[in-house]
Design a protein around this motif. Structure first.
Motif, PDB file in Angstrom:
ATOM      1  N   THR A 267     -62.198  23.568  71.539  1.00  0.00           N
ATOM      2  CA  THR A 267     -61.115  22.692  71.743  1.00  0.00           C
ATOM      3  C   THR A 267     -59.963  22.299  71.088  1.00  0.00           C
ATOM      4  N   ILE A 268     -59.209  21.547  71.498  1.00  0.00           N
ATOM      5  CA  ILE A 268     -57.866  21.565  70.428  1.00  0.00           C
ATOM      6  C   ILE A 268     -58.099  21.151  69.233  1.00  0.00           C
ATOM      7  N   ASP A 269     -59.212  20.101  69.024  1.00  0.00           N
ATOM      8  CA  ASP A 269     -59.350  19.581  67.822  1.00  0.00           C
ATOM      9  C   ASP A 269     -60.215  20.700  66.910  1.00  0.00           C
TER      10      ASP A 269
ATOM     11  N   LYS B 134     -51.520  18.855  71.312  1.00  0.00           N
ATOM     12  CA  LYS B 134     -52.644  17.715  71.606  1.00  0.00           C
ATOM     13  C   LYS B 134     -51.796  16.331  71.746  1.00  0.00           C
ATOM     14  N   SER B 135     -50.949  16.214  71.302  1.00  0.00           N
ATOM     15  CA  SER B 135     -50.048  15.004  71.495  1.00  0.00           C
ATOM     16  C   SER B 135     -49.518  15.024  73.135  1.00  0.00           C
TER      17      SER B 135
ATOM     18  N   GLY C 127     -51.256  16.285  75.294  1.00  0.00           N
ATOM     19  CA  GLY C 127     -52.290  15.984  76.210  1.00  0.00           C
ATOM     20  C   GLY C 127     -53.357  17.270  76.221  1.00  0.00           C
ATOM     21  N   GLU C 128     -52.898  18.097  75.764  1.00  0.00           N
ATOM     22  CA  GLU C 128     -53.759  19.446  75.727  1.00  0.00           C
ATOM     23  C   GLU C 128     -55.130  19.092  75.126  1.00  0.00           C
ATOM     24  N   THR C 129     -56.243  19.680  75.632  1.00  0.00           N
ATOM     25  CA  THR C 129     -57.538  19.470  75.249  1.00  0.00           C
ATOM     26  C   THR C 129     -58.175  20.444  74.547  1.00  0.00           C
ATOM     27  N   THR C 130     -57.653  21.827  75.078  1.00  0.00           N
ATOM     28  CA  THR C 130     -58.090  22.942  74.792  1.00  0.00           C
ATOM     29  C   THR C 130     -57.371  23.995  73.661  1.00  0.00           C
ATOM     30  N   CYS C 131     -58.000  24.810  72.982  1.00  0.00           N
ATOM     31  CA  CYS C 131     -57.229  25.564  72.073  1.00  0.00           C
ATOM     32  C   CYS C 131     -55.895  26.237  72.942  1.00  0.00           C
TER      33      CYS C 131
ATOM     34  N   LYS D 179     -60.078  28.253  79.895  1.00  0.00           N
ATOM     35  CA  LYS D 179     -60.117  27.036  80.532  1.00  0.00           C
ATOM     36  C   LYS D 179     -59.833  27.107  82.079  1.00  0.00           C
TER      37      LYS D 179
END
Length: 118
Positions: free
Chosen positions: A58-60, A91-92, A94-98, A107
């Protein structure tokens, strides 16, 4: 937009060729590519999908790694910082994936897995 079978196969090629691909994931991708148009296509594709599910970050997770002592050790301070900044920007937006090429291809494959699995 949904991809067709050939476009998904091309994404698997991109995944396999990505410099950031994990060794185990590359093995599964290459096994699938070698099995295209054979009786082994579907089972190797299913194995690839399972590997993608466990390997795509995930991006996180990316931010957590690049901002950690382990990430700094792996990439060097300057590159890790740049990756953290790029990931936070993604991420800012809207990306949720690395954002690495391997995870992005993974993805797309997951989003279009029915193109081959069906």
């Amino acid at each position: 937009m949904a991809l067709d079978r050939n476009e998904v196969i091309e994404q698997v090629r991109k995944l396999s060729a990505a410099p950031s691909v994990y060794g185990g994931l590359k093995e599964k991708a290459d096994a699938f590519l070698g099995a295209v148009d054979t009786a082994r296509e579907k089972p190797t594709y299913e194995a690839l999908i399972e590997e993608i599910k466990s390997d795509v970050l995930t991006i996180d997770q990316l931010i957590g790694f690049t901002d950690s002592p382990e990430g700094i050790a792996a990439f060097g301070e300057k590159k890790a910082s740049g990756l953290t900044i790029a990931a936070k920007k993604a991420k800012s937006q809207g990306e949720t994936t690395c954002i690495c090429p391997a995870c992005q291809a993974g993805k797309v494959i997951l989003e279009n897995r029915a193109a081959i699995a069906s």
